[in-house]
Design a protein around this motif. Structure first.
Motif, short mmCIF file in Angstrom:
data_model
loop_
_atom_site.label_atom_id
_atom_site.label_comp_id
_atom_site.label_asym_id
_atom_site.label_seq_id
_atom_site.Cartn_x
_atom_site.Cartn_y
_atom_site.Cartn_z
N ASP A 53 0.71 -1.22 0.01
CA ASP A 53 -0.06 0.06 0.04
C ASP A 53 0.98 1.37 0.00
O ASP A 53 0.40 2.55 -0.09
N LEU A 54 2.12 1.16 -0.21
CA LEU A 54 3.04 2.28 -0.02
C LEU A 54 4.31 1.89 -0.80
O LEU A 54 4.99 0.72 -0.44
N TRP A 55 4.78 2.71 -1.78
CA TRP A 55 6.09 2.37 -2.47
C TRP A 55 7.03 3.48 -2.47
O TRP A 55 6.54 4.70 -2.55
N VAL A 56 8.06 3.52 -2.16
CA VAL A 56 9.19 4.62 -1.83
C VAL A 56 10.50 4.18 -2.94
O VAL A 56 11.10 3.00 -2.18
N SER A 57 10.78 4.99 -3.85
CA SER A 57 12.00 4.80 -4.86
C SER A 57 12.95 5.60 -4.44
O SER A 57 12.81 7.05 -4.56
N ALA A 58 13.74 5.12 -3.94
CA ALA A 58 15.33 5.94 -3.72
C ALA A 58 16.00 6.15 -4.99
O ALA A 58 17.35 6.81 -5.04
N HIS A 59 15.80 5.38 -5.98
CA HIS A 59 16.50 5.39 -7.10
C HIS A 59 15.75 6.19 -8.60
O HIS A 59 14.65 6.23 -8.55
N THR A 60 16.65 6.95 -9.22
CA THR A 60 16.24 7.76 -10.33
C THR A 60 16.35 7.20 -11.65
O THR A 60 16.21 7.84 -12.43
N SER A 61 16.53 5.80 -12.07
CA SER A 61 16.71 5.21 -13.41
C SER A 61 15.35 5.08 -14.00
O SER A 61 14.26 5.04 -13.29
N LEU A 62 15.44 4.98 -15.17
CA LEU A 62 14.08 4.78 -16.15
C LEU A 62 13.64 3.32 -15.74
O LEU A 62 12.30 3.25 -15.50
N ARG A 63 14.27 2.55 -15.55
CA ARG A 63 13.89 0.90 -15.19
C ARG A 63 13.25 1.11 -13.52
O ARG A 63 12.24 0.70 -13.76
N SER A 64 13.73 1.89 -12.79
CA SER A 64 13.22 1.80 -11.47
C SER A 64 11.80 2.77 -11.76
O SER A 64 10.91 2.26 -11.15
N ALA A 65 11.65 3.69 -12.58
CA ALA A 65 10.29 4.30 -12.81
C ALA A 65 9.33 3.45 -13.44
O ALA A 65 8.22 3.48 -12.96
N LEU A 66 9.65 2.63 -14.17
CA LEU A 66 8.86 1.70 -14.98
C LEU A 66 8.58 0.74 -13.94
O LEU A 66 7.13 0.20 -13.86
N VAL A 67 9.09 0.03 -13.12
CA VAL A 67 8.66 -0.89 -12.00
C VAL A 67 7.77 -0.14 -11.33
O VAL A 67 6.52 -0.75 -10.89
N ALA A 68 7.93 1.24 -10.69
CA ALA A 68 7.10 1.75 -9.82
C ALA A 68 5.85 1.97 -10.51
O ALA A 68 4.85 1.87 -9.85
N GLY A 69 5.69 2.49 -11.90
CA GLY A 69 4.33 2.86 -12.20
C GLY A 69 3.84 1.52 -12.61
O GLY A 69 2.43 1.55 -12.60
N ALA A 70 4.47 0.56 -12.88
CA ALA A 70 3.60 -0.70 -13.37
C ALA A 70 3.02 -1.42 -12.02
O ALA A 70 1.87 -2.33 -12.12
N THR A 71 3.65 -1.16 -10.72
CA THR A 71 2.80 -1.78 -9.82
C THR A 71 1.30 -1.34 -9.53
O THR A 71 0.71 -1.89 -8.85
N SER A 72 1.21 0.16 -10.01
CA SER A 72 -0.26 0.73 -9.71
C SER A 72 -0.34 0.82 -8.14
O SER A 72 -1.72 1.05 -7.69
N ILE A 73 0.50 0.68 -7.29
CA ILE A 73 0.37 0.78 -5.73
C ILE A 73 -0.20 2.14 -5.53
O ILE A 73 -0.11 3.17 -6.22
N GLY A 74 -1.30 2.40 -4.66
CA GLY A 74 -2.14 3.40 -4.65
C GLY A 74 -1.31 4.74 -4.21
O GLY A 74 -1.61 5.81 -4.68
#
Length: 345
Positions: free
Chosen positions: A86-107
Motif C-alpha cells: 500500500d506504499l512504495w518509496v523509490s530512492a533510485h532515479t533510473s528509467l527502469r526504476s520508474a517503470l517498475v514503480a509505475g507498473a505496480t499501480s500501488i495507491g
C-alpha cells in the motif's frame, strides 16, 4: 495519516547507496511500526541486510541479469502490484526504476521529481536537492510527504549472527597480539583507488609499528591485494590476505572487529562507518561535498586541494588531466599520521 501495512522501498544502485538508505528505513519503521517493510536491492548485496531488524524481507533485483530489460522491469512491477503493497518509496532515479514503480499501480508511490519521466511513475514526487543536502538527508526527503520530519535516525548496520560468529572465530584463532589494521585497496571505479605503492607503504609502516594487517578485496581484486602485499616487503606472519575469501556479510563482520580501517571511497567504507569502525577514507576524484561520505566521530575523510576535483559523481576510469594529482598528492605520510592515532601506536 494512513497506517500502512506493507511498504516497498526500492534502492537498486550500488552497495554503498543501499547502506545509506538505512536511516530512511528506520524512520519508516518508527512511523509505521506495524508495517511489513520489503527492501529491494541490487542482486548480490541482499545478504548484507538479512540481519536488519527494520526489514521484513530483502528482495534482490537482477538489474544486470535476467531482469535487465525494460520489459522485464514492467513485468516485475505488475507482479509486485499483486502482492498487496500500500506504499512504495523509490530512492533510485533510473528509467527502469520508474517503470517498475509505475507498473505496480500501488495507491501511493513516492519518488524524486527528476528525471522528468518520474512525474508519470509516482503519485507524489519530492526534490532531491542534490546541491543542498548530503545523501542521507536527500533520502529523508522521500519521507516528508508521510509526515516524517526532523533529523535522520542514526545509520546502523546490523549483521546476521552467522557473520558475526565467523569474525569472532577468526579473531580467536588468529590470536592477534597488537592492534589490527584493515586495508582495502580496491574500488569499482579505477580513479577512486589510491596508488598501490602507497598502500604498500602503509602496510610496511603498520607492521613495523606492531600492528597486524588484514588486506581485503572483493572478487577480482585479488591481484591488487597481492601487489600491495608484495610491495610492502613486510614480515608475512603479520599480514593476512583475505581478498576474495569473504562473503559480504563476513566482510562487514570482519571490519567491525578492526582497530582501524584504511579504504578508498567505496561500498565497504559504508559497511565500516555504519558500525562505528575507526576509519580513514581516501577521496580523490570525488569529494566529501557530494554527500556520500562516512559519518561519525570515528571517521576521517582525507582529500587534496586540487582545483579539478570533483571530476564526476563516481570518478572516471582514467584521470581526465592524466596527472592523478588528487590521489598522488595524498601522501602516505599524511595518511599514516591519521591512522597511527586510531591504532594507538
Amino acid at each position: 495519516m494512513q497506517a500502512y501495512k506493507k511498504i516497498g522501498v526500492w534502492q537498486t544502485a550500488f552497495l554503498g547507496d543501499a547502506v545509506l538508505t538505512l536511516p530512511l528505513l528506520r524512520a519508516l519503521k518508527d512511523r509505521f511500526p506495524e508495517a511489513e517493510i520489503h527492501f529491494f536491492v541490487r542482486a548480490g548485496v541482499e545478504s548484507v541486510f538479512e540481519g536488519q531488524p527494520e526489514i521484513a524481507k530483502v528482495r534482490p533485483f537482477a538489474k544486470r541479469g535476467r531482469e535487465k530489460s525494460l520489459n522485464a522491469a514492467v513485468r516485475l512491477g505488475w507482479e509486485i502490484g499483486r502482492e498487496g503493497f500500500d506504499l512504495w518509496v523509490s530512492a533510485h532515479t533510473s528509467l527502469r526504476s520508474a517503470l517498475v514503480a509505475g507498473a505496480t499501480s500501488i495507491g501511493r508511490r513516492i519518488g524524486y521529481s527528476r528525471p522528468w519521466f518520474n512525474r508519470f511513475a509516482y503519485t507524489e514526487t519530492v526534490d532531491r536537492r542534490f546541491d543542498e543536502l548530503a545523501e542521507i538527508e536527500r533520502l529523508m526527503e522521500l519521507a516528508r510527504p508521510l509526515g516524517i520530519d526532523g533529523p535522520a535516525p542514526r545509520a546502523e548496520l546490523v549483521l546476521a549472527e552467522a557473520a558475526r560468529e565467523a569474525a569472532d572465530l577468526f579473531w580467536a584463532e588468529s590470536g592477534f597480539s597488537g592492534p589490527v589494521l584493515g586495508v582495502h585497496p580496491g574500488s569499482t571505479w579505477p580513479t577512486k583507488c589510491w596508488p598501490v605503492e602507497y598502500f604498500s607503504d602503509i602496510v610496511r609502516r603498520a607492521v613495523e609499528a606492531g600492528a597486524h594487517v588484514l588486506v581485503f578485496g572483493g572478487p577480482g581484486e585479488e591481484p591488487v591485494a597481492q601487489a600491495v602485499i608484495d610491495g610492502a616487503l613486510a614480515d608475512p606472519s603479520w599480514v593476512t590476505d583475505l581478498s576474495g575469501r569473504l562473503t559480504l556479510p563476513q566482510l562487514a563482520a570482519y571490519l567491525r572487529r578492526l582497530d582501524a580501517y584504511l579504504t578508498n571511497d567505496s561500498g565497504p567504507m559504508h559497511l565500516a562507518w555504519t558500525q562505528d569502525v575507526p576509519l580513514v577514507a581516501l577521496f580523490g576524484p570525488t569529494v566529501k561535498g557530494l554527500g556520500f561520505f562516512p559519518r561519525g566521530e570515528n571517521s576521517v575523510v582525507m582529500e587534496t586541494d586540487v582545483d579539478c576535483r570533483p571530476c564526476g559523481l563516481h570518478g572516471p576510469k582514467k584521470c581526465p588531466k592524466t596527472h592523478f594529482r588528487c590521489m598522488r598528492e595524498l601522501t602516505p605520510d599524511r595518511v599514516w599520521d591519521a591512522l597511527r592515532s586510531k591504532l594507538g601506536l
